[in-house]
Design an enzyme around this catalytic site. Structure first.
Site, PDB file in Angstrom:
ATOM      1  N   HIS A  60       0.835  -1.196   0.000  1.00 24.15           N
ATOM      2  CA  HIS A  60       0.000   0.000   0.000  1.00 24.15           C
ATOM      3  C   HIS A  60       0.871   1.248   0.000  1.00 24.15           C
ATOM      4  O   HIS A  60       2.068   1.195   0.286  1.00 24.15           O
ATOM      5  CB  HIS A  60      -0.932   0.022   1.210  1.00 24.15           C
ATOM      6  N   ARG A  79      -3.521  16.632   5.366  1.00 18.95           N
ATOM      7  CA  ARG A  79      -4.177  15.341   5.596  1.00 18.95           C
ATOM      8  C   ARG A  79      -3.758  14.829   6.971  1.00 18.95           C
ATOM      9  O   ARG A  79      -2.576  14.597   7.224  1.00 18.95           O
ATOM     10  CB  ARG A  79      -3.750  14.361   4.506  1.00 18.95           C
TER      11      ARG A  79
END
Length: 679
Positions: free
Chosen positions: A623, A633
């Site tokens: 990932h 974020r």
């Protein structure tokens, strides 16, 4: 005795001598200057400092090699003498010689000692990522193309970089010869070009380049071994408290140096950015040569090359048949190459010493399969034919292949415990195994409170030894641990309620993951981090990198071999991972799952408040995070282990603090909180 003391004094003093002409600037200082210049959009300074850093880094390595080799030649060991004094006389003279030589070339040696983080960045070719962006800003596309190509060779998982390289090809003024690997190793470059000529049937040209590749290989081997002669790490020992004898100390150090030298076989066969070396690399040179020489009717050389190959693979059927054929055509026998025979004799002797030294040190040592010839080439004439030269990889040592481990009794779909939590996608919907996507794990108010907490508590580079941009130069990274937030709460710098919320939220995530994946044993915290990634303004145009490169959490991902090696420096004890997002008001930053090639995206997750992605930490779940191109974020990142031996120390301390707060037993005594960066 006076002579010995004078040598000791010479060694001590020589470390302080330096030539006034030596003015090489340390690469780490130049690197830092370049990064700072990049942050302020001073791209001309980026190029000047970063090119200087690369030059300095290379010059330090060259100087160490030259000095060590020169001093070995000037002060050889007296093989005729068995005296300890004679041996240490040579050792001390070499030490004095090397100190003087290196100081003359570099200046004070201590100025050129750099951190492991900097070495890692240079090994991963991170400076070239900065350079390609800077050259792009300066409208020098041909230099940008070279820098991008150089970076991509060691970072093939950066899909965006590959796409940018395709765009460079269409730019006016950029030609094919601009796409050069500035860090290409001569022996690998010659071998690759030789294979291309061989596959085209140009055997004369191939012979010349294969011979060049061999010359460069043995030269690179000498340099690799010289670089092994520096300081060694005595992991697991406090060197200052050693109670071992002189000979035990020498044995420990020599064994580690010897192991480094022995592994040069692996290093020379491994491309940058890869974990696995090319299969059967050195013997392949002689394999190609024997047939290429045969095709150009140079049978003496063909026989010599075939016999040399058999040194590595004694009795191999195909090569034995070829050698017999050459003997019949010539009417006489031949000899192998002595350089290869010496190389193998030394390799075998090193193995014997390594086994002995490792036994003394009390550590395990397993000999790698350095010359594996599985998957050998074969054609109708039983004479090896061409390969692409780089596609077949095998592990050189007995590593644990995480992708090959069959996970037992994997289950999912257990209760979510909390009524508000909603299942969005399971493993099937996310195109993988042991994956889940959940919403409404926490409320909007809790997201806002945790994000405000992050803004107050988090520190730039926390968890990455102060590196503010550990994954990409285009984003700023900040983080904080649970224990640190509790300390801030105790000191009154943040509301204790907010610090407690972080603690309680992480426990909520742990319970959800443990329950959903229906684990039979307790899931323990391995590491918990409140993190924010902020896009750096002015650095988002033409971004070609990821916010966090494709990786697996408990093994070393090897995209070329389609494997994931469960070995250090990976956190092999981690079993499950989770990310709880606190916001979605930013551009980019999608979480992505990929195949083990680190390129094929199998699922993408858009962050938003209260969204949780959980998954098993192994090679089944590579990932990464797409670039955050504007805004910030924030998330709570959590890693878990099923092994209680690897429970997070700070979490245990935080548990004690929470217990004390709940019982009100320590207020007035003070809290013993000692935050520690463990990641």
């Amino acid at each position: 005795m006076d002579g010995s003391w004078s040598l000791v004094l010479l060694v001590l003093l020589s470390a302080q001598w330096s030539s006034s002409a030596a003015s090489l600037q340390p690469c780490d200082l130049l690197y830092d200057d370049a990064v700072r210049a990049f942050s302020s959009s001073d791209y001309e300074s980026v190029v000047r400092h970063m090119e200087g850093a690369l030059s300095s880094y290379a010059e330090v390595r060259r100087s160490k090699v030259r000095c060590r080799l020169r001093c070995q030649d000037q002060h050889p060991f007296d093989e005729a003498s068995s005296s300890d004094l004679s041996f240490f006389d040579t050792v001390l003279r070499r030490a004095a010689c090397m100190n003087t030589c290196i100081d003359e070339k570099l200046g004070v040696q201590s100025a050129h000692k750099v951190s492991e983080d900097v070495v890692q960045d240079f090994t991963r070719r991170i400076p070239y990522n900065y350079l390609q962006l800077a050259y792009q800003k300066l409208k020098q596309p041909e230099k940008a193309a070279a820098a991008a190509h150089t970076y991509f060779q060691a970072n093939p998982e950066h899909v965006e970089m590959g796409q940018d390289l395709e765009q460079y090809k269409d730019l006016q003024g950029v030609k094919e010869n601009h796409f050069v690997d500035r860090e290409a190793r001569p022996h690998q470059r010659a071998f690759t070009e030789a294979v291309k000529l061989y596959d085209r049937g140009d055997y004369e040209g191939a012979v010349s380049l294969f011979e060049e590749a061999l010359v460069e290989y043995y030269k690179a081997d000498v340099e690799c071994r010289a670089l092994c002669q520096g300081p060694q790490k005595f992991e697991g020992h406090d060197h200052l408290r050693y109670r071992y004898s002189l000979h035990e100390l020498l044995s420990d150090h020599f064994t580690q140096v010897l192991h480094c030298e022995h592994e040069c076989v692996r290093d020379l066969a491994t491309r940058p950015g890869r974990l696995s070396p090319m299969e059967n690399y050195l013997p392949l040179h002689y394999d190609y040569l024997q047939f290429a020489y045969f095709k150009v009717d140079r049978l003496e050389e063909a026989l010599e090359s075939g016999l040399t190959y058999l040194l590595f693979h004694e009795g191999e059927e195909f090569m034995t048949d070829n050698v017999e054929h050459y003997r019949e055509l010539l009417g006489h026998d031949g000899k192998h190459r002595e350089e290869a025979a010496r190389y193998l004799r030394r390799h075998k002797q090193e193995l014997e010493l390594l086994l002995m030294g490792s036994n003394i040190m009390g550590v395990d040592f397993t000999e790698g399969s350095y010359w594996s010839n599985t998957g050998g080439r074969d054609d109708s004439n039983r004479i090896p034919s061409g390969t692409d030269g780089w596609m077949e990889y095998v592990p050189i040592s007995e590593k644990k292949n995480a992708s090959a481990v069959v996970l037992q009794q994997l289950r999912e779909g257990g209760p979510l415990i909390y009524d508000s939590v909603q299942l969005v996608q399971n493993s099937v919907a996310l195109n993988g195994s042991q994956r889940v996507l959940l919403d409404q794990v926490i409320s909007e108010e809790e997201c806002s409170e945790l994000k405000n907490l992050a803004h107050t508590v988090s520190m730039a580079g926390d968890g990455y030894r102060g590196r503010t941009s550990p994954h990409t130069p285009n984003e700023k990274f900040e983080g904080a641990t649970v224990l640190k937030t509790l300390q801030y709460g105790y000191e009154g710098r943040v509301p204790m309620q907010s610090a407690r919320l972080f603690y309680d939220t992480s426990e909520r995530v742990r319970r959800i993951v443990e329950s959903y994946f229906m684990l039979n044993s307790t899931l323990h915290f391995s590491y918990t981090h409140l993190v924010c990634r902020t896009a750096i303004s002015g650095q988002q145009d033409h971004r070609n990198d990821l916010s966090h490169p494709i990786h697996a959490d408990n093994c070393l991902l090897d995209p070329d071999a389609y494997e994931c090696w469960k070995e250090p420096p990976a956190y092999t004890y981690r079993d499950y991972s989770a990310l709880l997002y606190l916001n979605g008001d930013f551009d980019g930053g999608e979480f992505i799952f990929t195949e083990m090639d680190a390129k094929t995206v199998t699922a993408s997750v858009k962050p938003k408040c209260g969204r949780l992605v959980g998954f098993s930490s192994g090679g089944e779940n590579p990932h990464g995070v797409k670039a955050v191109t504007s805004g910030q974020r924030c998330a709570v990142a959590l890693w878990f282990t099923l092994d209680p031996l690897y429970r997070e120390l700070e979490r245990l301390q935080a548990d004690e603090v929470i217990q004390a707060l709940d019982t009100q037993s320590v207020w007035g005594q003070g809290l013993n909180i000692n935050p520690k960066d463990e990641l």
